[in-house]
Every structure is written in structure tokens, then in C-alpha cells.
Design an enzyme around this catalytic site. Structure first.
Site, short mmCIF file in Angstrom:
data_model
loop_
_atom_site.label_atom_id
_atom_site.label_comp_id
_atom_site.label_asym_id
_atom_site.label_seq_id
_atom_site.Cartn_x
_atom_site.Cartn_y
_atom_site.Cartn_z
N GLY A 1 -6.80 -4.74 -0.02
CA GLY A 1 -7.69 -6.20 0.67
C GLY A 1 -7.92 -4.84 2.03
O GLY A 1 -8.24 -5.59 3.35
N CYS A 2 -7.27 -3.87 2.59
CA CYS A 2 -7.31 -3.30 3.84
C CYS A 2 -8.65 -1.30 3.85
O CYS A 2 -8.87 -1.27 2.42
CB CYS A 2 -6.26 -2.57 4.27
N VAL A 3 -9.60 -1.47 3.95
CA VAL A 3 -10.39 -0.49 4.10
C VAL A 3 -9.81 0.12 4.38
O VAL A 3 -10.55 1.81 3.32
CB VAL A 3 -11.64 -0.63 5.65
N SER A 4 -9.17 0.72 4.45
CA SER A 4 -8.40 1.55 5.27
C SER A 4 -7.16 2.21 4.06
O SER A 4 -6.61 1.42 3.48
CB SER A 4 -8.09 2.46 6.45
#
Length: 170
Positions: free
Chosen positions: A78-81
């Protein structure tokens, strides 16, 4: 106007207790700053650009995880990074102390991990579940100044830490 110098007083590392887990691996917090110090430093900084730089400085202070810890088991979805949180439980099995190490490929996210570390790491699992992250993020104006993607990633990291605490109490 020239940029204000970054507040460095809270970034000094101090000795921390070492926990040796069952795999004989050394555990220690990878940032030594408290939430109160972060609050104090945020209050000294006039604008969000200075605060943003401070969050990045917090991220630079994180020790990177070992390459082997950048695994699917520790990856936060769920994190872009790219984000990894490696938890450890110690003490009372009924309500263990939750500590974690964290890492990311983005400096601002590493800074957010440092804030989460100051907020959650070293607390009993029951305390982790009682913490109101929204109140803390609102107090620091994080949600207001982060992109929606970063806010979602921050939420995913908090959910992961809360799940670790819930599982520890189950």
C-alpha cells in the site's frame, strides 16, 4: 529569505539498550529521537518546507536494514515507495513490547518511519493499540502536507504496526 538551519538537538544518538532475540540477532532502535522531541522541533520550525527538511533529516538518521531484511515478509503493502518494517517482540508474552526497524528507498518516507518509530517502538502491544495516530499526525500537520499517496503509505505502515500488536495479543 535564507533557509533556517535544521534543528539538530534531537538527532543526536544516545546509547540504547540492546535486545538479543532467539536468533541471536541484535535489536536496537535505528533512530534515537522521541515523539516529544519531534513535537518540540516542529514547533520551532515556522513553515512546512523547514519541517519537510527536518523529516528528511530524521530519515537520514535511520540506519538502513540489512539487505536480507528487505524481504516480502517485512514489506509494507500500500506504499508507493518501497517500505519494510521488521518487528520484534520481547518481554511479557501476554503483553509484549513491540520494537521495529524500518527502511525505505525514499528519504521522506524514512523520516515518516522515524516518526512512527518514536510513536510506537518500545511500547507494549496494548499501548500500541491505544495510540491515536490521527491525533498525532494532525498535531504535526502531516496529513495536510503529504501527498495522498504518501498519506496512504503512512496509513499502511500504521495498520501494519497495529496488526503486529494485535497478533501479539492474540
Amino acid at each position: 529569505r535564507p533557509p533556517r538551519p535544521l534543528v539538530r538537538r534531537s538527532l543526536s544518538l544516545r546509547p540504547v539498550p540492546v535486545y538479543t532475540g532467539p536468533a541471536r540477532q541484535t535489536w536496537r532502535p535505528n533512530v534515537a529521537v522521541t515523539l516529544d522531541e519531534i513535537r518540540d522541533n516542529f514547533s520551532l520550525l515556522d513553515d512546512w518546507e523547514d519541517r519537510y527538511r527536518y523529516v528528511i533529516e530524521l530519515g537520514k538518521e535511520l540506519e538502513p536494514l540489512a539487505e536480507g531484511d528487505h524481504s516480502a515478509d517485512h514489506k509494507v503493502r500500500g506504499c508507493v515507495s518501497q517500505v519494510w518494517l521488521k518487528p520484534s517482540l520481547s518481554g511479557d508474552k501476554a503483553d509484549p513490547v513491540v520494537t521495529f526497524l524500518g527502511d525505505s528507498d525514499a528519504l521522506i518516507v524514512r523520516g515518516l518511519i522515524a516518526i512512527l518509530h518514536a510513536t510506537y517502538s518500545g511500547k507494549r502491544a496494548s499501548e500500541v493499540l491505544r495510540i491515536d495516530p490521527e491525533a498525532i499526525f494532525n498535531e504535526l500537520n502531516l496529513r495536510e502536507h503529504l501527498t495522498p499517496q504518501r498519506s496512504n503509505g503512512l496509513r499502511s505502515m500504521v495498520e501494519r504496526l497495529r496488526k503486529i500488536a494485535q497478533d501479539a495479543l492474540a
